[in-house]
Design an enzyme around this catalytic site. Structure first.
Site, mmCIF file in Angstrom:
data_model
loop_
_atom_site.group_PDB
_atom_site.id
_atom_site.type_symbol
_atom_site.label_atom_id
_atom_site.label_comp_id
_atom_site.label_asym_id
_atom_site.label_seq_id
_atom_site.Cartn_x
_atom_site.Cartn_y
_atom_site.Cartn_z
ATOM 1 N N ASP A 169 0.721 -0.876 0.420
ATOM 2 C CA ASP A 169 0.129 -0.213 0.061
ATOM 3 C C ASP A 169 0.147 1.231 -0.342
ATOM 4 O O ASP A 169 1.673 1.361 0.626
ATOM 5 C CB ASP A 169 -0.558 0.154 1.127
ATOM 6 C CG ASP A 169 -1.822 1.069 1.191
ATOM 7 O OD1 ASP A 169 -1.290 2.324 0.637
ATOM 8 O OD2 ASP A 169 -2.477 0.993 1.988
ATOM 9 N N ALA A 214 -8.040 9.048 -6.304
ATOM 10 C CA ALA A 214 -8.655 9.786 -5.256
ATOM 11 C C ALA A 214 -10.495 9.190 -4.996
ATOM 12 O O ALA A 214 -10.873 8.432 -5.421
ATOM 13 C CB ALA A 214 -9.175 10.670 -6.673
ATOM 14 N N TYR A 245 -12.697 15.678 -14.330
ATOM 15 C CA TYR A 245 -11.386 14.771 -13.729
ATOM 16 C C TYR A 245 -10.356 15.837 -12.088
ATOM 17 O O TYR A 245 -10.159 14.599 -11.423
ATOM 18 C CB TYR A 245 -10.187 15.217 -14.827
ATOM 19 C CG TYR A 245 -9.199 13.593 -14.787
ATOM 20 C CD1 TYR A 245 -9.120 12.576 -14.723
ATOM 21 C CD2 TYR A 245 -7.451 14.437 -14.642
ATOM 22 C CE1 TYR A 245 -8.106 12.258 -14.607
ATOM 23 C CE2 TYR A 245 -6.567 13.306 -14.740
ATOM 24 C CZ TYR A 245 -6.942 12.347 -14.736
ATOM 25 O OH TYR A 245 -5.866 11.845 -15.383
ATOM 26 N N LYS A 302 -2.172 14.762 -11.162
ATOM 27 C CA LYS A 302 -1.283 14.873 -12.003
ATOM 28 C C LYS A 302 -0.439 15.571 -12.647
ATOM 29 O O LYS A 302 1.276 15.356 -12.890
ATOM 30 C CB LYS A 302 -2.004 14.206 -13.829
ATOM 31 C CG LYS A 302 -2.708 12.684 -13.601
ATOM 32 C CD LYS A 302 -1.702 12.134 -13.632
ATOM 33 C CE LYS A 302 -2.848 10.322 -13.287
ATOM 34 N NZ LYS A 302 -2.264 9.079 -13.013
ATOM 35 N N ILE A 308 -8.141 5.271 -21.426
ATOM 36 C CA ILE A 308 -8.210 4.236 -21.648
ATOM 37 C C ILE A 308 -8.526 2.958 -20.755
ATOM 38 O O ILE A 308 -9.019 3.780 -20.095
ATOM 39 C CB ILE A 308 -7.053 3.233 -21.901
ATOM 40 C CG1 ILE A 308 -5.350 3.617 -22.849
ATOM 41 C CG2 ILE A 308 -7.136 1.713 -21.382
ATOM 42 C CD1 ILE A 308 -4.447 3.260 -22.702
ATOM 43 N N THR A 337 -9.852 1.019 -17.941
ATOM 44 C CA THR A 337 -9.612 0.163 -16.602
ATOM 45 C C THR A 337 -10.094 0.312 -15.274
ATOM 46 O O THR A 337 -11.444 1.205 -15.695
ATOM 47 C CB THR A 337 -7.873 1.109 -16.626
ATOM 48 O OG1 THR A 337 -8.159 2.452 -15.917
ATOM 49 C CG2 THR A 337 -7.359 0.505 -17.793
HETATM 50 N N1 LIG Z 1 -6.845 4.663 -17.962
HETATM 51 C C1 LIG Z 1 -6.813 5.587 -18.180
HETATM 52 O O1 LIG Z 1 -7.336 5.960 -18.969
HETATM 53 C C2 LIG Z 1 -5.419 6.958 -17.852
HETATM 54 C C3 LIG Z 1 -5.467 7.357 -18.860
HETATM 55 C C4 LIG Z 1 -3.463 8.486 -18.610
HETATM 56 C C5 LIG Z 1 -3.230 7.648 -17.293
HETATM 57 N N2 LIG Z 1 -3.770 6.709 -16.684
HETATM 58 C C6 LIG Z 1 -3.478 6.447 -15.320
HETATM 59 O O2 LIG Z 1 -2.304 5.261 -15.243
HETATM 60 C C7 LIG Z 1 -2.117 4.630 -14.069
HETATM 61 C C8 LIG Z 1 -2.748 3.145 -13.727
HETATM 62 O O3 LIG Z 1 -4.240 3.339 -13.863
HETATM 63 P P1 LIG Z 1 -5.205 2.363 -15.010
HETATM 64 O O4 LIG Z 1 -6.128 2.880 -15.770
HETATM 65 O O5 LIG Z 1 -4.047 1.060 -15.322
HETATM 66 O O6 LIG Z 1 -6.214 1.422 -13.860
HETATM 67 P P2 LIG Z 1 -5.444 0.551 -12.512
HETATM 68 O O7 LIG Z 1 -6.949 0.242 -12.120
HETATM 69 O O8 LIG Z 1 -5.503 -0.691 -13.180
HETATM 70 O O9 LIG Z 1 -4.536 0.861 -12.101
HETATM 71 C C9 LIG Z 1 -4.163 1.900 -11.087
HETATM 72 C C10 LIG Z 1 -3.620 1.266 -10.011
HETATM 73 O O10 LIG Z 1 -3.130 2.364 -8.533
HETATM 74 C C11 LIG Z 1 -3.063 0.880 -8.043
HETATM 75 N N3 LIG Z 1 -3.020 2.015 -6.328
HETATM 76 C C12 LIG Z 1 -4.274 2.252 -6.234
HETATM 77 N N4 LIG Z 1 -4.689 2.868 -4.615
HETATM 78 C C13 LIG Z 1 -2.880 2.481 -3.920
HETATM 79 C C14 LIG Z 1 -2.574 2.957 -2.956
HETATM 80 N N5 LIG Z 1 -3.013 3.323 -1.920
HETATM 81 N N6 LIG Z 1 -1.227 1.415 -3.087
HETATM 82 C C15 LIG Z 1 -0.896 0.581 -4.200
HETATM 83 N N7 LIG Z 1 -1.632 0.782 -5.092
HETATM 84 C C16 LIG Z 1 -2.609 2.088 -5.513
HETATM 85 C C17 LIG Z 1 -4.462 0.321 -7.914
HETATM 86 O O11 LIG Z 1 -4.663 -1.204 -6.980
HETATM 87 C C18 LIG Z 1 -4.219 -0.498 -9.475
HETATM 88 O O12 LIG Z 1 -3.161 -1.232 -9.247
HETATM 89 C C19 LIG Z 1 -2.977 5.336 -13.556
HETATM 90 O O13 LIG Z 1 -1.370 6.820 -12.990
HETATM 91 C C20 LIG Z 1 -3.241 6.233 -13.706
HETATM 92 O O14 LIG Z 1 -3.737 7.528 -14.132
HETATM 93 C C21 LIG Z 1 -4.788 5.829 -16.956
#
Ligand SMILES: NC(=O)c1ccc[n+]([C@@H]2O[C@H](COP(=O)([O-])OP(=O)(O)OC[C@H]3O[C@@H](n4cnc5c(N)ncnc54)[C@H](O)[C@@H]3O)[C@@H](O)[C@H]2O)c1
Length: 256
Positions: free
Chosen positions: A64, A95, A156, A163, A192, A194
């Protein structure tokens, strides 16, 4: 021979098979990297462990990101197991759901603190522990950002502010660690689908807007991001640090 043959890496941010971190981990592994994984809590362990094991990972550890003792323990274990570190992926953000709708104006002090801690400070916390293991190696640290860091994306909100802090941290960390040969970069990905994305209200509208507006007339795929992550991890990007690389079908260049 793969571009990351012999490199040792650690992946933070796999939640399931749709995670951006999972796509990047597979691509790094395909290029020869040996990887350790972390997961955030027991519920996610059930999903992360089989995925990580499918890539032959021997180290799958709880972390964590808000708990310093867990971060310390991860780097102690991985440092001993690998005898050093070449790659780190930070793909973590969080968030409160109520802060990802309505107006930014209503963000609470606690909501702001939580989003900035988990989504931005965590990069500093990880990088500080990784740096001593990376010295003298072809090391690369990568994080995930989004256009909301620099432009207003409705709903957002506090995540955009987090960010912005993350992207500024990439630059400061790159300056601190450049003399040691450690590079720090971000990918700014288009939307994307997710788990994390499902928390942003109106996300489907974002996908539709990008598809119709971006120069490539399509949304960003996990593979698009993973391929750029291989470039940023490998010697192909040996002269690149402190950079935010857009992988968004060109969306960010459009004015109208
Ligand atoms: N999906 C999109 O559209 C998108 C676009 C641009 C950037 N991102 C960024 O990509 C990154 C990954 O997101 P994703 O879209 O793959 O979603 P995801 O939900 O698969 O990944 C987010 C991860 O954050 C982890 N997390 C959250 N709180 C945590 C904590 N306290 N300790 C440890 N881990 C923690 C979760 O366990 C998860 O594995 C993020 O930073 C997200 O902002 C996503």
């Amino acid at each position: 021979m793969g571009m990351l043959e012999g490199r040792k890496g650690i992946i933070f941010g796999v939640a399931n098979e749709k995670s951006i971190a999972w796509a990047i981990a597979r691509a790094w592994h395909e290029q020869g990297a040996e990887l350790a994984f972390t997961y955030a809590g027991e519920t996610l362990e059930k999903r992360v462990r089989p995925l990580a094991e499918s890539l032959g990972a021997k180290w799958i550890l709880p972390c964590d990101i808000t708990r310093d003792e867990q971060i310390d323990s991860v780097f102690e274990t991985v440092g001993k197991a690998f005898g050093g570190l070449d790659l780190l992926l930070h793909s973590i953000a969080f968030a409160n759901r109520e802060d990802l709708k309505g107006e930014y104006l209503t963000t609470s002090r606690e909501g702001f603190r939580l989003a900035l801690d988990v989504s931005a400070y965590s990069l500093v916390a990880l990088t500080r522990r990784a740096a001593p293991l990376m010295e003298g190696r072809p090391a690369s640290i990568l994080t995930m950002s989004y256009l909301g860091a620099e432009r207003v994306i409705p709903r957002y909100n506090v995540m955009g502010v987090a960010k912005a802090a993350l992207e500024a941290s990439v630059k400061y960390l790159a300056a601190d660690l450049g003399p040691k040969g450690i590079r720090v970069n971000a990918v700014s990905a288009g939307p994307i689908r997710t788990l994390a994305a499902s928390g942003i209200s109106g996300f489907m509208d974002m996908l539709h807007h990008v598809e119709t507006t971006a120069p490539l007339k399509r949304n960003t795929s996990l593979e698009d991001v993973a391929k750029t992550a291989v470039y940023l991890a490998s010697d192909l990007s040996s002269g690149v640090t402190g950079e935010v690389v857009y992988v968004d079908s060109g969306y960010h260049i459009m004015g109208m």
